[in-house]
Design an enzyme around this catalytic site. Structure first.
Site, PDB file in Angstrom:
ATOM      1  N   HIS A 141      -0.810   0.905   9.650  1.00  0.00           N
ATOM      2  CA  HIS A 141      -2.092   1.332   9.088  1.00  0.00           C
ATOM      3  C   HIS A 141      -3.035   1.697  10.215  1.00  0.00           C
ATOM      4  O   HIS A 141      -4.248   1.719  10.032  1.00  0.00           O
ATOM      5  CB  HIS A 141      -2.730   0.218   8.256  1.00  0.00           C
ATOM      6  N   ASP A 162      -1.859  -8.059   0.686  1.00  0.00           N
ATOM      7  CA  ASP A 162      -0.645  -8.057  -0.127  1.00  0.00           C
ATOM      8  C   ASP A 162      -0.235  -9.477  -0.480  1.00  0.00           C
ATOM      9  O   ASP A 162       0.095  -9.774  -1.633  1.00  0.00           O
ATOM     10  CB  ASP A 162       0.491  -7.368   0.654  1.00  0.00           C
ATOM     11  N   GLY A 207       0.822  -1.191   0.000  1.00  0.00           N
ATOM     12  CA  GLY A 207       0.000   0.000   0.000  1.00  0.00           C
ATOM     13  C   GLY A 207       0.862   1.248   0.000  1.00  0.00           C
ATOM     14  O   GLY A 207       2.016   1.230   0.424  1.00  0.00           O
ATOM     15  N   SER A 208       0.298   2.349  -0.479  1.00  0.00           N
ATOM     16  CA  SER A 208       0.958   3.641  -0.372  1.00  0.00           C
ATOM     17  C   SER A 208       0.678   4.236   1.010  1.00  0.00           C
ATOM     18  O   SER A 208      -0.071   3.688   1.802  1.00  0.00           O
ATOM     19  CB  SER A 208       0.445   4.581  -1.468  1.00  0.00           C
ATOM     20  N   GLY A 209       1.323   5.378   1.280  1.00  0.00           N
ATOM     21  CA  GLY A 209       1.135   6.042   2.568  1.00  0.00           C
ATOM     22  C   GLY A 209       2.253   5.738   3.542  1.00  0.00           C
ATOM     23  O   GLY A 209       2.254   6.249   4.665  1.00  0.00           O
ATOM     24  N   HIS A 210       3.214   4.910   3.124  1.00  0.00           N
ATOM     25  CA  HIS A 210       4.341   4.546   3.985  1.00  0.00           C
ATOM     26  C   HIS A 210       5.646   5.180   3.506  1.00  0.00           C
ATOM     27  O   HIS A 210       6.726   4.776   3.931  1.00  0.00           O
ATOM     28  CB  HIS A 210       4.510   3.026   4.023  1.00  0.00           C
TER      29      HIS A 210
END
Lengths: 331, 331
Positions: free
Chosen positions: B219, B110, B54-57
């Site tokens: 998350h 994932d 996921g993005s945001g990391h």
């Protein structure tokens, strides 16, 4: 929201202790005056460069110490100028046959203490050069400032002067170079939140959910206006026009473009903003030859960004390319 | 607090556009599947390494692409796994005579998509190796995970495998190496605030002024407990004991020590925390031979930190020292 602190009175000291523990081979720490210097800098056969300012703007300036950058930094308390004694100790520590250059951002407290330290150092026979940085186009005078504030443009003065000093430039040349960089760099910032110095219970200012401090200072000084939230692209467009229009930057100019996070902004959002800044630069006929996206000059955990643009010529472009080393490890 | 976004549906795309605009010579972007790859990686004569999550990391993982690091990253939406199609496209794009290694953090979404992509790629005759990262000691199972979560320890798997691939290691060797790093790395994080994905109006969780999510996931998954705020030193001591006690790390071990910011924490506070972590390592008889203080794996603008510790031997120490290059420019 709480903070990761122990006794707030020890905050800066503990940060420096962490920094030196993490860089035992490359940094030295004079605990009496809180001077952070690059290992061996005090014996380098060239003009040495020192900067002192309030803490809370990290990586500026204690994490900008290293080969090709600052020789030493003299941090004050959080958002508080270093004392005259600290500044003088910094000048003395970096003194050598070729003199000392100090870089000071334009805040009254910093300038007063550095000016007094300079006078005393010169009375001791030390050759001292000074460059004042005032790149923030947001407001003419401010809470702590007569004239424009110095913000992230400072990074480019450090990088250029650090590289030129490593190349053997003399003190007068470095002063002229620093002033040239300052003359060609402009910045402005916006905030979506305040921040809280460790010793304070309250944020330095508060904003509503949909408010923006437009033109914010890095100590939370007011900007031009408190405005309603806009999209990232709209905000960047407004900031870009004010920065680009101020110098002004003209069609055909080569530039270095920096989107700087103020401490609490995710790097993902900085890249969203950079995307728009690069597009606007292109539309204006500017050629972006160097870019910087990340944190360079912060205000603790403030959520915000600033835009900095530097007009380049061959000399400045070459100096930005020069090797350098700082304590921050990316990989 | 507002965010610097345009249409939230375009957030990841706009971030990638900014990233590629800032790195036109070193990164390539397949817009159809949002694959970010290092220039020339698809033709490199070695095993190529891809990661998707996921993005945001950020900087994980799209900003960890470059020579000696990832060959490609396949970002999903914010906090959302990349699709099976993306994973398969990433494997195909990085396919070559020596095979493809993918690194996946242990989250159900994932892993499912990567496993399906692996099956399909293998059916096409592509040789695929896999390393699963699960370094987070906070909890056994979690919101999106059976077994432990994968967090910042992932950085060390990337760095070691990237260096070994550059040195010519084959696929089986790289899988064994990645598993060795994962076996020797442990992490845990704490948060003082939640964060807000661009498409959501509300934070993923909220904390009171003096509350800490102890063992938080990247998350916003719950940790071990919601506890009352403590000093930085007390919090680090608690986290350190759980991380160090889990492997366990023993007297005489050489380690790499990372204090990672979760996105909204000032770097000054990270150095205050690092100071204590280094002191605790010393007290335990560990030798810190490499350290990392900054942002490596974040949760948007979450205010928090994580501690990661990796036990080193000569092989791993050498691999951490290898040259590498990422899009982030420090000076």
């Amino acid at each position: 929201m709480a903070k990761f602190v122990n006794d707030p009175a020890n905050f800066v000291t503990e940060m420096l202790e962490g920094l030196v523990r993490a860089n035992p081979d490359t940094l030295e720490w004079d605990r009496e005056y809180n001077i952070i210097s690059a290992a061996g800098a005090a014996n380098a056969d060239r003009v040495r460069i020192v900067q002192g300012s309030g803490s809370g703007h990290e990586p500026a300036h204690v994490m900008a110490v290293g080969p090709g950058m600052l020789d030493a930094a003299v941090p004050g308390g959080v958002f508080a100028a270093p004392s005259m004694d600290q500044c003088l100790a910094g000048i003395r520590a970096m003194n050598g046959p070729k003199g000392v250059l100090y870089l000071v951002n334009n805040y009254q407290g910093d300038r007063m203490n550095w000016d007094m330290a300079q006078e005393m150092a010169e009375a001791e026979g030390i050759r001292v050069g000074k460059v004042v940085i005032n790149d923030d186009v947001a407001v003419q005078d401010s809470t702590h400032t007569v004239g424009r504030r110095g913000v992230a443009g400072n990074f480019f003065v450090i990088k250029a002067c650090g590289a030129a000093s490593a190349n053997g430039a003399d003190l007068d040349t470095l002063v002229a170079l620093g002033e040239k960089v300052n003359d060609n760099v402009r910045s402005m910032g916006v905030a979506l939140s305040g921040c809280r110095p460790p010793a304070k219970q309250d944020p330095i200012f508060t904003l509503g959910e949909n408010e923006v401090e437009f033109g914010v200072g890095i100590h939370g000084e007011p900007g031009r206006a408190r405005i309603a939230m806009k999209s990232a692209d709209e905000l960047m467009t407004d900031v870009f026009e004010l920065v680009a229009g101020d110098l002004p930057f003209n069609k055909g100019d080569r530039v270095a473009l920096m989107v700087n996070g103020l401490g609490g902004t995710p790097i993902s959002e900085l890249y969203v903003l950079y995307r728009k800044a690069a597009e606007l630069a292109e539309e204006r006929g500017l050629t972006v030859v160097r870019n910087y996206v990340g944190e360079y000059c912060t205000a603790l955990e403030m959520n915000g960004f600033s835009l900095t643009m530097l007009r380049l010529d061959d000399e400045l472009e070459g100096l930005l390319d020069a090797p350098a080393q700082v304590p921050i490890r990316v990989f």
